[in-house]
Design a protein around this motif. Structure first.
Motif, mmCIF file in Angstrom:
data_model
loop_
_atom_site.group_PDB
_atom_site.id
_atom_site.type_symbol
_atom_site.label_atom_id
_atom_site.label_comp_id
_atom_site.label_asym_id
_atom_site.label_seq_id
_atom_site.Cartn_x
_atom_site.Cartn_y
_atom_site.Cartn_z
ATOM 1 N N GLY A 1 0.347 22.251 -17.005
ATOM 2 C CA GLY A 1 0.074 20.821 -16.928
ATOM 3 C C GLY A 1 -1.043 20.433 -15.983
ATOM 4 N N ILE A 2 -1.304 21.265 -14.968
ATOM 5 C CA ILE A 2 -2.354 20.934 -14.002
ATOM 6 C C ILE A 2 -3.447 21.998 -13.911
ATOM 7 N N TRP A 3 -3.335 23.042 -14.739
ATOM 8 C CA TRP A 3 -4.311 24.151 -14.658
ATOM 9 C C TRP A 3 -5.730 23.663 -14.973
ATOM 10 N N ASP A 4 -5.861 22.770 -15.948
ATOM 11 C CA ASP A 4 -7.149 22.116 -16.215
ATOM 12 C C ASP A 4 -8.269 23.123 -16.495
ATOM 13 N N ASN A 5 -7.967 24.103 -17.346
ATOM 14 C CA ASN A 5 -8.956 25.126 -17.714
ATOM 15 C C ASN A 5 -9.584 25.831 -16.518
ATOM 16 N N CYS B 1 -8.436 25.425 -9.631
ATOM 17 C CA CYS B 1 -8.679 26.386 -8.549
ATOM 18 C C CYS B 1 -9.332 25.687 -7.355
ATOM 19 N N GLY B 2 -8.727 25.851 -6.186
ATOM 20 C CA GLY B 2 -9.293 25.278 -4.968
ATOM 21 C C GLY B 2 -8.843 23.856 -4.687
ATOM 22 N N ARG B 3 -8.145 23.229 -5.657
ATOM 23 C CA ARG B 3 -7.622 21.886 -5.381
ATOM 24 C C ARG B 3 -6.441 21.983 -4.416
ATOM 25 N N TRP B 4 -6.243 20.898 -3.672
ATOM 26 C CA TRP B 4 -5.120 20.821 -2.735
ATOM 27 C C TRP B 4 -4.140 19.766 -3.210
ATOM 28 N N TYR B 5 -2.866 20.110 -3.133
ATOM 29 C CA TYR B 5 -1.803 19.182 -3.529
ATOM 30 C C TYR B 5 -0.823 18.987 -2.383
ATOM 31 N N ARG B 6 -0.334 17.766 -2.277
ATOM 32 C CA ARG B 6 0.803 17.503 -1.405
ATOM 33 C C ARG B 6 2.049 17.587 -2.282
ATOM 34 N N VAL B 7 2.994 18.436 -1.892
ATOM 35 C CA VAL B 7 4.198 18.677 -2.688
ATOM 36 C C VAL B 7 5.427 18.379 -1.837
ATOM 37 N N ARG B 8 6.316 17.536 -2.378
ATOM 38 C CA ARG B 8 7.517 17.166 -1.627
ATOM 39 C C ARG B 8 8.776 17.544 -2.412
ATOM 40 N N VAL C 1 10.094 18.120 -7.597
ATOM 41 C CA VAL C 1 9.136 17.743 -6.552
ATOM 42 C C VAL C 1 8.366 16.497 -6.967
ATOM 43 N N ASP C 2 7.803 15.811 -5.981
ATOM 44 C CA ASP C 2 6.709 14.921 -6.333
ATOM 45 C C ASP C 2 5.448 15.549 -5.773
ATOM 46 N N LEU D 1 0.825 -1.207 0.000
ATOM 47 C CA LEU D 1 0.000 0.000 0.000
ATOM 48 C C LEU D 1 0.858 1.256 0.000
ATOM 49 N N LEU D 2 1.948 1.244 0.771
ATOM 50 C CA LEU D 2 2.860 2.386 0.789
ATOM 51 C C LEU D 2 3.430 2.610 -0.601
ATOM 52 N N ASP D 3 3.761 1.502 -1.278
ATOM 53 C CA ASP D 3 4.346 1.594 -2.600
ATOM 54 C C ASP D 3 3.333 2.126 -3.606
ATOM 55 N N LEU D 4 2.089 1.664 -3.499
ATOM 56 C CA LEU D 4 1.024 2.174 -4.359
ATOM 57 C C LEU D 4 0.882 3.668 -4.170
ATOM 58 N N HIS D 5 0.920 4.065 -2.880
ATOM 59 C CA HIS D 5 0.754 5.470 -2.552
ATOM 60 C C HIS D 5 1.866 6.295 -3.190
ATOM 61 N N ARG D 6 3.095 5.756 -3.081
ATOM 62 C CA ARG D 6 4.247 6.484 -3.621
ATOM 63 C C ARG D 6 4.125 6.629 -5.130
ATOM 64 N N SER D 7 3.730 5.560 -5.796
ATOM 65 C CA SER D 7 3.696 5.605 -7.257
ATOM 66 C C SER D 7 2.538 6.456 -7.767
ATOM 67 N N ALA D 8 1.580 6.790 -6.897
ATOM 68 C CA ALA D 8 0.469 7.633 -7.319
ATOM 69 C C ALA D 8 0.909 9.073 -7.521
ATOM 70 N N ALA D 9 2.012 9.461 -6.874
ATOM 71 C CA ALA D 9 2.499 10.831 -7.006
ATOM 72 C C ALA D 9 3.232 11.007 -8.327
ATOM 73 N N ASP D 10 3.105 12.186 -8.919
ATOM 74 C CA ASP D 10 3.836 12.511 -10.141
ATOM 75 C C ASP D 10 5.061 13.347 -9.789
ATOM 76 N N VAL D 11 5.992 13.409 -10.706
ATOM 77 C CA VAL D 11 7.204 14.203 -10.506
ATOM 78 C C VAL D 11 7.133 15.445 -11.387
ATOM 79 N N GLY D 12 7.532 16.578 -10.840
ATOM 80 C CA GLY D 12 7.490 17.818 -11.600
ATOM 81 C C GLY D 12 8.477 18.831 -11.078
ATOM 82 N N ILE D 13 8.279 20.068 -11.488
ATOM 83 C CA ILE D 13 9.183 21.162 -11.110
ATOM 84 C C ILE D 13 8.384 22.251 -10.407
ATOM 85 N N ALA D 14 8.948 22.755 -9.320
ATOM 86 C CA ALA D 14 8.310 23.868 -8.617
ATOM 87 C C ALA D 14 9.289 25.027 -8.486
#
Ligand code: NAG
Length: 141
Positions: A60-64, A68-75, A135-136, A15-28
Motif C-alpha cells: 500500500g505504501i511501497w509506491d514502486n 525508499c528513504g521516506r520517514w513515517y511516524r508510527v503509533r 497502527v496509525d 490544528l491538533l484535530d487536523l493533524h490527527r486526521s492526517a494519519a492513516d490507520v494500518g497494520i504493522a
C-alpha cells in the motif's frame, strides 16, 4: 477565559484535530535479522539509522520503490493481543529501507513491517508474542 484566549484554544484544538486526521490507520508486524540485503539499498550497511528504527514498506505504501528513504511516524493503537501497546501508546519514527513482500509472501499485506527495535519501541515487551498491531501512521518526509 477571555475571548482571544478561547479563540486561540479553539485554533489549537482544530490544528491538533487536523493533524490527527492526517494519519492513516494500518497494520504493522515485525521482522528479524538478517536485514541485508534490502530492496532499497542492497547490502549497504550505512542505510540503517543509528538507532535501528526502520521498516519495510507494504504494497500500500511501497509506491514502486519511491517509499525508499521516506520517514513515517508510527503509533501503536491496539492489537488482538491484550495490552500489546506500550504504556501511553507511544509513536516511533522509522525510515523505509525495504519492501515487505521480500520478507515473506504475506508481509506485503501489512502496511509496514518494523525492525525489532522499532516494534519493541511501541509494544509491550511483557505481552508475549505479538504477531501484528493496529497502527496509525503518517509520512513525515
Ligand atoms: C504489559 O503486559 C503485561 C502482561 O500482559 C501486563 O500485565 C501489563 O499491564 C502490560 N503493560 C501495559 C502498559 O499495558
Amino acid at each position: 477565559m477571555g475571548s482571544p484566549a478561547k479563540a486561540f484554544a479553539l485554533l489549537v484544538f482544530f490544528l491538533l484535530d487536523l493533524h490527527r486526521s492526517a494519519a492513516d490507520v494500518g497494520i504493522a508486524s515485525s521482522y528479524r535479522p538478517p536485514y541485508l540485503p534490502t530492496a532499497c539499498y542492497g547490502g549497504d550497511t550505512s542505510q540503517f539509522p543509528a538507532d535501528n528504527l526502520f521498516a519495510a514498506a507494504g504494497d500500500g505504501i511501497w509506491d514502486n520503490g519511491a517509499a525508499c528513504g521516506r520517514w513515517y511516524r508510527v503509533r501503536c493503537l491496539s492489537s488482538a493481543v491484550v495490552r500489546a501497546c506500550a504504556a501511553g501508546r507511544p509513536a516511533v519514527m522509522v525510515k523505509i529501507v525495504d519492501r515487505a513482500v521480500r520478507i515473506g509472501p504475506l508481509r506485503g499485506g501489512a502496511t509496514m513491517v518494523l525492525s525489532v527495535a522499532a516494534f519493541g519501541a511501541i509494544t509491550n515487551s511483557s505481552a508475549g508474542l505479538i504477531p501484528q498491531i493496529n497502527v496509525d501512521f503518517l509520512q513525515i518526509s
